[in-house]
Design a protein around this motif. Structure first.
Motif, PDB file in Angstrom:
ATOM      1  N   LEU A  44       0.834  -1.205   0.000  1.00  0.00           N
ATOM      2  CA  LEU A  44       0.000   0.000   0.000  1.00  0.00           C
ATOM      3  C   LEU A  44       0.869   1.255   0.000  1.00  0.00           C
ATOM      4  CD1 LEU A  44      -2.710   1.495   0.290  1.00  0.00           C
ATOM      5  CD2 LEU A  44      -2.556   1.107   2.764  1.00  0.00           C
ATOM      6  N   ARG A  45       1.888   1.247   0.854  1.00  0.00           N
ATOM      7  CA  ARG A  45       2.777   2.401   0.928  1.00  0.00           C
ATOM      8  C   ARG A  45       3.516   2.604  -0.405  1.00  0.00           C
ATOM      9  NH1 ARG A  45       5.068   0.938   5.120  1.00  0.00           N
ATOM     10  NH2 ARG A  45       6.859  -0.121   4.210  1.00  0.00           N
ATOM     11  N   TYR A  46       3.925   1.515  -1.022  1.00  0.00           N
ATOM     12  CA  TYR A  46       4.647   1.612  -2.291  1.00  0.00           C
ATOM     13  C   TYR A  46       3.760   2.197  -3.390  1.00  0.00           C
ATOM     14  CZ  TYR A  46       7.377   0.292  -6.385  1.00  0.00           C
ATOM     15  OH  TYR A  46       8.080   0.314  -7.549  1.00  0.00           O
ATOM     16  N   SER A  47       2.465   1.822  -3.361  1.00  0.00           N
ATOM     17  CA  SER A  47       1.560   2.358  -4.394  1.00  0.00           C
ATOM     18  C   SER A  47       1.412   3.870  -4.261  1.00  0.00           C
ATOM     19  CB  SER A  47       0.193   1.671  -4.293  1.00  0.00           C
ATOM     20  OG  SER A  47      -0.451   1.995  -3.073  1.00  0.00           O
ATOM     21  N   LEU A  48       1.448   4.378  -3.020  1.00  0.00           N
ATOM     22  CA  LEU A  48       1.373   5.829  -2.814  1.00  0.00           C
ATOM     23  C   LEU A  48       2.683   6.508  -3.205  1.00  0.00           C
ATOM     24  CD1 LEU A  48      -0.511   5.835   0.613  1.00  0.00           C
ATOM     25  CD2 LEU A  48      -1.435   6.520  -1.617  1.00  0.00           C
ATOM     26  N   GLY A  99      -3.678  11.464 -17.524  1.00  0.00           N
ATOM     27  CA  GLY A  99      -4.986  11.324 -16.893  1.00  0.00           C
ATOM     28  C   GLY A  99      -5.185   9.980 -16.202  1.00  0.00           C
ATOM     29  N   GLY A 100      -4.174   9.524 -15.483  1.00  0.00           N
ATOM     30  CA  GLY A 100      -4.252   8.205 -14.853  1.00  0.00           C
ATOM     31  C   GLY A 100      -4.730   8.222 -13.416  1.00  0.00           C
ATOM     32  N   GLU A 101      -5.427   9.301 -13.032  1.00  0.00           N
ATOM     33  CA  GLU A 101      -5.860   9.421 -11.638  1.00  0.00           C
ATOM     34  C   GLU A 101      -6.802   8.292 -11.216  1.00  0.00           C
ATOM     35  OE1 GLU A 101      -5.935  11.788 -13.856  1.00  0.00           O
ATOM     36  OE2 GLU A 101      -4.988  13.626 -13.086  1.00  0.00           O
ATOM     37  N   THR A 156      -6.034   5.568  -8.375  1.00  0.00           N
ATOM     38  CA  THR A 156      -6.928   5.523  -7.213  1.00  0.00           C
ATOM     39  C   THR A 156      -7.470   4.118  -7.005  1.00  0.00           C
ATOM     40  OG1 THR A 156      -7.598   7.827  -7.547  1.00  0.00           O
ATOM     41  CG2 THR A 156      -9.038   6.457  -6.200  1.00  0.00           C
ATOM     42  N   GLN A 157      -7.843   3.456  -8.106  1.00  0.00           N
ATOM     43  CA  GLN A 157      -8.351   2.087  -8.017  1.00  0.00           C
ATOM     44  C   GLN A 157      -7.278   1.139  -7.501  1.00  0.00           C
ATOM     45  OE1 GLN A 157     -11.426   0.908  -8.476  1.00  0.00           O
ATOM     46  NE2 GLN A 157     -10.679  -1.126  -7.892  1.00  0.00           N
ATOM     47  N   LYS A 205      -5.368  -2.217  -2.898  1.00  0.00           N
ATOM     48  CA  LYS A 205      -4.345  -2.613  -1.930  1.00  0.00           C
ATOM     49  C   LYS A 205      -4.788  -2.292  -0.502  1.00  0.00           C
ATOM     50  CE  LYS A 205      -0.461  -2.258  -5.155  1.00  0.00           C
ATOM     51  NZ  LYS A 205      -0.327  -3.733  -5.239  1.00  0.00           N
ATOM     52  N   LEU A 206      -5.513  -1.182  -0.336  1.00  0.00           N
ATOM     53  CA  LEU A 206      -6.035  -0.840   0.987  1.00  0.00           C
ATOM     54  C   LEU A 206      -7.042  -1.886   1.458  1.00  0.00           C
ATOM     55  CD1 LEU A 206      -6.439   1.075   3.396  1.00  0.00           C
ATOM     56  CD2 LEU A 206      -8.121   2.312   2.010  1.00  0.00           C
ATOM     57  N   ASP A 207      -7.968  -2.267   0.566  1.00  0.00           N
ATOM     58  CA  ASP A 207      -8.968  -3.273   0.932  1.00  0.00           C
ATOM     59  C   ASP A 207      -8.313  -4.606   1.298  1.00  0.00           C
ATOM     60  OD1 ASP A 207     -10.959  -1.433   0.469  1.00  0.00           O
ATOM     61  OD2 ASP A 207     -11.364  -2.113  -1.579  1.00  0.00           O
ATOM     62  N   THR A 208      -7.264  -4.965   0.567  1.00  0.00           N
ATOM     63  CA  THR A 208      -6.550  -6.213   0.857  1.00  0.00           C
ATOM     64  C   THR A 208      -5.882  -6.158   2.231  1.00  0.00           C
ATOM     65  OG1 THR A 208      -6.097  -6.513  -1.505  1.00  0.00           O
ATOM     66  CG2 THR A 208      -4.772  -7.801   0.034  1.00  0.00           C
TER      67      THR A 208
END
Length: 246
Positions: free
Chosen positions: A143-147, A161-163, A167-168, A173-176
């Motif tokens: 999760l931290r790496y994705s941020l 425009g990959g927001e 976000t998805q 990763k947060l839900d996991t």
């Protein structure tokens, strides 16, 4: 008596403070040694390039940056504390085991059986907790790496425009991580209830074993109190795993 108390205080306080200083210093130096060792291995032969820093493989080494920083820090602190607890338990065991044996052999045997059964149950639960904690560390690191990925690639994400996609990805990763955390909370709660029950019920064992002897007049109240105290000290020494596992 006041002079004696002040003298003991003057001697004891620096010793207690020095113990904490030595323990933290040992942990720091051990962490320094291990971090430098693993860093040199990580940089050697371009291992950092061969390793995927965000590997999804169960067999691969995921998030090596976290392994070198947080995991080594946690390992040195927890291991050193556990080793010192073992030393303290050994000293207590040698000090009170003989007293317990002399007071009541049946109480000693009861303690051994109670401790073995309790430790076995704790180890079964602890095995699952180890897996869940390791998985939680991995999920949190992902999760931290994705941020961090968003921060490092902010310009490209904004330009293309990959927001929504990012976000998805972060939300997934947060839900996991939260799903694993929920299971971890359930197991930790269950283990906590078991630990409390284990040590509360242990207080009844001496009275059940030698309480009848006291009521029949075969042992006096001093022997009952001595056996109860020795039982509690020895039990805390031989059930270190039950109290420490989490």
């Amino acid at each position: 008596q006041l002079t004696t108390f002040v003298g003991v205080l003057v001697v004891a306080v620096p010793i207690i403070g020095s113990y904490r200083l030595v323990r933290l210093t040992l942990s720091r130096d051990w962490r320094s040694f291990l971090t430098k060792l693993f860093l040199s291995m990580y940089m050697e032969n371009r291992s950092f390039y061969a390793l995927d820093s965000n590997s999804a493989s169960e067999e691969g080494i995921d998030n090596p940056d976290q392994r070198i920083t947080e995991d080594i820090d946690s390992f040195t602190r927890e291991t050193l504390d556990f080793l010192l607890d073992i030393l303290d338990s050994i000293l207590n065991l040698f000090s009170f085991a003989a007293i317990l044996w002399i007071t009541s052999r049946s109480l000693t045997v009861s303690l051994v059986v109670y401790a073995l059964v309790g430790t076995a149950i704790a180890l079964v639960a602890g095995e699952q907790l180890v897996k869940l904690n390791a998985m939680q560390l991995r999920r949190e690191a992902d999760l931290r790496y994705s941020l961090v990925h968003i921060r490092d690639n902010a310009e490209a994400i904004s330009f293309y425009g990959g927001e929504a996609r990012e976000t998805q990805n972060v939300t997934t990763k947060l839900d996991t991580a939260l799903a694993n955390l929920t299971e971890l909370i359930n197991w930790t709660t269950g283990l906590g209830i078991y630990q409390q029950a284990f040590f509360y019920l242990a207080r009844l064992v001496p009275y059940l074993v030698i309480g009848g002897l006291y009521l029949s007049g075969e042992v006096d109240f001093g022997t009952l109190g001595q056996g109860t105290f020795a039982f509690s000290m020895v039990l805390s020494s031989v059930t270190l795993i039950v109290s420490r596992i989490r």
